[in-house]
Write a protein that holds these residues in place. Structure first.
Motif, mmCIF file in Angstrom:
data_model
loop_
_atom_site.group_PDB
_atom_site.id
_atom_site.type_symbol
_atom_site.label_atom_id
_atom_site.label_comp_id
_atom_site.label_asym_id
_atom_site.label_seq_id
_atom_site.Cartn_x
_atom_site.Cartn_y
_atom_site.Cartn_z
ATOM 1 N N LYS A 1 3.161 -0.515 -8.887
ATOM 2 C CA LYS A 1 3.446 -1.328 -10.063
ATOM 3 C C LYS A 1 2.181 -2.058 -10.475
ATOM 4 C CE LYS A 1 8.226 -1.765 -8.886
ATOM 5 N NZ LYS A 1 9.331 -2.561 -8.467
ATOM 6 N N GLN A 2 1.955 -2.087 -11.769
ATOM 7 C CA GLN A 2 0.776 -2.747 -12.318
ATOM 8 C C GLN A 2 1.195 -3.660 -13.457
ATOM 9 O OE1 GLN A 2 -1.773 0.485 -13.583
ATOM 10 N NE2 GLN A 2 -2.713 0.641 -11.560
ATOM 11 N N LEU A 3 0.353 -4.639 -13.698
ATOM 12 C CA LEU A 3 0.547 -5.578 -14.783
ATOM 13 C C LEU A 3 -0.793 -5.656 -15.514
ATOM 14 C CD1 LEU A 3 2.267 -8.939 -14.196
ATOM 15 C CD2 LEU A 3 0.079 -8.942 -15.325
ATOM 16 N N THR A 4 -0.762 -5.642 -16.830
ATOM 17 C CA THR A 4 -2.023 -5.746 -17.570
ATOM 18 C C THR A 4 -2.064 -7.042 -18.360
ATOM 19 O OG1 THR A 4 -1.128 -4.473 -19.419
ATOM 20 C CG2 THR A 4 -2.371 -3.256 -17.774
ATOM 21 N N ILE A 5 -3.255 -7.587 -18.438
ATOM 22 C CA ILE A 5 -3.496 -8.799 -19.207
ATOM 23 C C ILE A 5 -4.672 -8.511 -20.128
ATOM 24 C CG2 ILE A 5 -4.235 -11.203 -19.129
ATOM 25 C CD1 ILE A 5 -2.955 -11.377 -16.342
ATOM 26 N N GLU B 1 -2.811 -5.405 -9.680
ATOM 27 C CA GLU B 1 -2.057 -4.537 -8.773
ATOM 28 C C GLU B 1 -2.332 -4.989 -7.353
ATOM 29 O OE1 GLU B 1 -1.787 0.229 -7.613
ATOM 30 O OE2 GLU B 1 -3.263 -0.436 -9.063
ATOM 31 N N TYR B 2 -1.377 -4.752 -6.478
ATOM 32 C CA TYR B 2 -1.585 -4.972 -5.049
ATOM 33 C C TYR B 2 -1.564 -3.614 -4.355
ATOM 34 C CZ TYR B 2 -0.268 -9.776 -6.124
ATOM 35 O OH TYR B 2 -0.210 -11.034 -6.663
ATOM 36 N N THR B 3 -2.515 -3.416 -3.484
ATOM 37 C CA THR B 3 -2.561 -2.238 -2.639
ATOM 38 C C THR B 3 -2.492 -2.709 -1.192
ATOM 39 O OG1 THR B 3 -4.974 -2.297 -2.454
ATOM 40 C CG2 THR B 3 -4.037 -1.025 -4.302
ATOM 41 N N ARG B 4 -2.345 -1.782 -0.280
ATOM 42 C CA ARG B 4 -2.366 -2.175 1.132
ATOM 43 C C ARG B 4 -3.668 -2.897 1.462
ATOM 44 N NH1 ARG B 4 0.025 2.811 4.734
ATOM 45 N NH2 ARG B 4 2.033 2.966 3.696
ATOM 46 N N LYS B 5 -4.764 -2.393 0.931
ATOM 47 C CA LYS B 5 -6.070 -2.981 1.217
ATOM 48 C C LYS B 5 -6.192 -4.383 0.616
ATOM 49 C CE LYS B 5 -10.165 -2.804 2.979
ATOM 50 N NZ LYS B 5 -10.315 -2.886 4.420
ATOM 51 N N SER B 6 -5.740 -4.568 -0.619
ATOM 52 C CA SER B 6 -5.859 -5.892 -1.236
ATOM 53 C C SER B 6 -4.957 -6.907 -0.530
ATOM 54 C CB SER B 6 -5.574 -5.844 -2.741
ATOM 55 O OG SER B 6 -4.258 -5.443 -3.018
ATOM 56 N N VAL B 7 -3.776 -6.491 -0.085
ATOM 57 C CA VAL B 7 -2.896 -7.388 0.668
ATOM 58 C C VAL B 7 -3.549 -7.743 2.006
ATOM 59 C CG1 VAL B 7 -0.667 -7.568 1.850
ATOM 60 C CG2 VAL B 7 -0.767 -6.653 -0.472
ATOM 61 N N GLU B 8 -4.178 -6.769 2.632
ATOM 62 C CA GLU B 8 -4.881 -7.028 3.888
ATOM 63 C C GLU B 8 -6.007 -8.060 3.681
ATOM 64 O OE1 GLU B 8 -7.728 -4.649 7.088
ATOM 65 O OE2 GLU B 8 -6.483 -3.489 5.711
ATOM 66 N N ILE B 9 -6.764 -7.903 2.601
ATOM 67 C CA ILE B 9 -7.837 -8.854 2.288
ATOM 68 C C ILE B 9 -7.254 -10.250 2.061
ATOM 69 C CG2 ILE B 9 -9.565 -9.488 0.546
ATOM 70 C CD1 ILE B 9 -10.036 -6.420 0.194
#
Length: 114
Positions: free
Chosen positions: A3-7, A19-27
């Motif tokens: 899922k993505q959101l645009t601004i 967007e959140y990915t596994r990597k971004s959540v880990e960071i």
């Protein structure tokens, strides 16, 4: 698909894809973000939740720019709900089983030894 959101920022002409990915959540977690603390520490955790959504596609956007964008957004209650839903998606995918193939070729199984 994630899922993505645009601004769209009309003052700069920049479109941001959040967007959140596994990597971004880990960071985010390594930086001290704890989802369970959003209700207890909203002044800290809600801006961190929003800023974390930039990591997947806009990692090098400065925090003051992100804070400025957040300050100008309308319908923040709906935005936060969307971000929470988006944040949960990579967490749920961590528990998903691999795509089922007819012969399970390539999929691993496990068993407990007790």
């Amino acid at each position: 698909m994630a899922k993505q959101l645009t601004i769209n920022d009309p003052t700069t002409g920049v479109t941001y894809t959040l967007e959140y990915t596994r990597k971004s959540v880990e960071i985010m977690e390594k930086s001290g973000f704890v989802a369970e603390e959003v209700e207890r520490k909203p002044m800290t955790m809600l801006p961190a939740l929003f800023a974390g959504a930039f990591l997947a596609h806009h990692r090098f956007v400065k925090r003051d720019v992100i804070d400025n964008i957040y300050a100008r957004l309308t319908h923040k209650d709906e935005l936060i709900s969307a971000l929470v839903e988006m944040y949960n998606e990579p967490l749920l995918s961590l528990l998903d089983d691999p795509e089922q193939q007819e012969d399970n070729e390539g999929n691993l199984s496990w068993k407990a030894g007790w």
